[in-house]
Scaffold this active site. Sequence first.
Site, PDB file in Angstrom:
ATOM      1  N   GLU A   1      88.794 -15.294 -23.530  1.00 21.46           N
ATOM      2  CA  GLU A   1      89.037 -13.957 -24.083  1.00 21.46           C
ATOM      3  C   GLU A   1      87.723 -13.265 -24.445  1.00 21.46           C
ATOM      4  OE1 GLU A   1      91.824 -13.925 -27.395  1.00 21.46           O
ATOM      5  OE2 GLU A   1      92.747 -12.088 -26.682  1.00 21.46           O
TER       6      GLU A   1
ATOM      7  N   HIS B   1      93.690 -39.374 -14.365  1.00 20.62           N
ATOM      8  CA  HIS B   1      94.867 -39.618 -13.521  1.00 20.62           C
ATOM      9  C   HIS B   1      95.539 -38.300 -13.165  1.00 20.62           C
ATOM     10  CE1 HIS B   1      94.567 -43.954 -14.388  1.00 20.62           C
ATOM     11  NE2 HIS B   1      94.042 -43.492 -15.516  1.00 20.62           N
TER      12      HIS B   1
ATOM     13  N   LYS C   1     100.521  -5.268 -23.904  1.00 21.70           N
ATOM     14  CA  LYS C   1     101.164  -5.021 -25.214  1.00 21.70           C
ATOM     15  C   LYS C   1     101.870  -3.675 -25.201  1.00 21.70           C
ATOM     16  CE  LYS C   1      97.918  -7.483 -28.211  1.00 21.70           C
ATOM     17  NZ  LYS C   1      96.862  -7.287 -29.173  1.00 21.70           N
TER      18      LYS C   1
HETATM   19  O1  PA5 Z   1      90.934 -13.296 -30.638  1.00 23.14           O
HETATM   20  C1  PA5 Z   1      91.727 -12.426 -30.883  1.00 23.14           C
HETATM   21  O2  PA5 Z   1      91.423 -11.403 -31.527  1.00 23.14           O
HETATM   22  C2  PA5 Z   1      93.168 -12.535 -30.451  1.00 23.14           C
HETATM   23  O3  PA5 Z   1      93.385 -13.612 -29.612  1.00 23.14           O
HETATM   24  C3  PA5 Z   1      94.053 -12.662 -31.681  1.00 23.14           C
HETATM   25  O4  PA5 Z   1      93.715 -13.815 -32.387  1.00 23.14           O
HETATM   26  C4  PA5 Z   1      95.543 -12.695 -31.329  1.00 23.14           C
HETATM   27  O5  PA5 Z   1      95.859 -11.635 -30.478  1.00 23.14           O
HETATM   28  C5  PA5 Z   1      96.367 -12.598 -32.589  1.00 23.14           C
HETATM   29  O6  PA5 Z   1      96.003 -11.452 -33.283  1.00 23.14           O
HETATM   30  P1  PA5 Z   1      96.360 -11.217 -34.789  1.00 23.14           P
HETATM   31  O7  PA5 Z   1      95.640 -12.209 -35.597  1.00 23.14           O
HETATM   32  O8  PA5 Z   1      95.945  -9.832 -35.072  1.00 23.14           O
HETATM   33  O9  PA5 Z   1      97.841 -11.396 -34.903  1.00 23.14           O
END
Ligand code: PA5
Length: 460
Positions: A290, A312, A428
């Site tokens: 990410e 394995h 989203k």
């Molecule tokens: O790294 C990030 O910002 C995202 O992966 C969030 O952790 C994830 O989308 C969850 O977001 P939030 O903590 O706002 O619910």
Amino acid sequence: MDRLSLDVNGCFDAAADGLGANALDALAPAAAAAFDGFEARRRSGELGFADLPRDAATADASAALARDLAARFENLVVLGIGGSSLGGRAILSALTHPFHNLLPRDRRGAMRVFFPDNSDPATFEALLGTLELEETCFATITKSGGTAETMAQHLVLRERCIARFGEEGYRSRCVLVTDPAKGALRAIADAEGLRALPVPASVGGRFSALSAVGLLPAAAGGVDLTALLAGAAAMEARCRSGALRENPALLYAGVLHLMDRQKGRRIHVLMPYADGLRDTGDWFVQLWAESLGKRPEVGPTPFRAVGATDQHSSMQLMMEGPHDKVVTFVRVVQPRADVSIPVPDTYRPHGEIAYLDGHTMGELIEAERRATEAALRKAGRPTVSIQLPRLDARAMGELLMLLELATAYAGGLYGVNAFDQPGVEAGKRYAQGLLGRPGYEQARDELLARAHTDPALVLG
Ligand code: PA5
């Protein structure tokens, strides 16, 4: 050895088409710039994750809240997804008994902690049907304060708690971790009088493992927060140099970046030889993917494996498949337990079993790690080795901070912002459009317009 060590020799093997002897010197200016760029954003107050190990107030508040919950409840259900779940889960599975939640309270010495994570109704309903609600509290963790999956779970539990225990019963069972000022959940905390710990505004989801996001569940599960944060602080202190040969996180980021850019090794495997670090692999996958997957030409692909299990499974691909991977082995030098392997006389005629006699399972898994690393190198496959003296809270803090800082520096080396995730927004918006959120009609219409299918390509 009483601290984490990093060995990148396996990326410099001539036999593995490794990096040239002067590769690090050539990268030095870019590495220093990545380091300086990160430090400047950190000093400006924009990036706060590397300062979390010194935030004793948050650790104390997390521990105090966990103590209060543990005094009244047996189970903590953590409602969160992505960075609001993976870090806490990684910490707990590394540092608690492998079957922590199955142990009786006197052996566990702490709460049971559950991370449903996904919003799959089958899992969630099954979990609620398994736990005794009377003995259960929940922590809703979302930095933004409005993540659909997390809030859906929160709403279900809220309603069930109110129906069974009334408003006060709900209030006593629900705690929050969210932004200190912004977001729907912060407003809800204020309106409903819920206890809420803050995630600093400067700490993003996947970098929040050492904030209350990870510390509250960790404390509830009995983890030593002081040692965890001391380990992270020690690693942060080791990473205060812009020189590749002095800063382990910069060296790790630099080597993986070079292997990707110069050698086409763009799949980065994290392969701990310890079950306790399996979830750390999942956490790393989110962190690396990410943070760095930002343009069509930028985005090393992280992959989680576990030794010896994956010998394995995916190891065949790593050994003989495309030359596109770097495998990072993680070794725990002193495992928490060891078990000797008894070979009875009747098995001695079987050479493929008899040689195990006199050995332990710890020796077996360590021999497998050494052998697999050597075999990969012989097959011309680059490797990195990370060693932890033990799988304890201090070492875990070191490992988390190493990988977080490496990710931040890698963002600089790749020339991307490691701290945003614009690519997940379109999905989203479409989902919220489908669910009828006002203002998202255009997204819904766009999705439906694209949803035409060629019946010839559907078999069913
Ligand atoms: O790294 C990030 O910002 C995202 O992966 C969030 O952790 C994830 O989308 C969850 O977001 P939030 O903590 O706002 O619910």
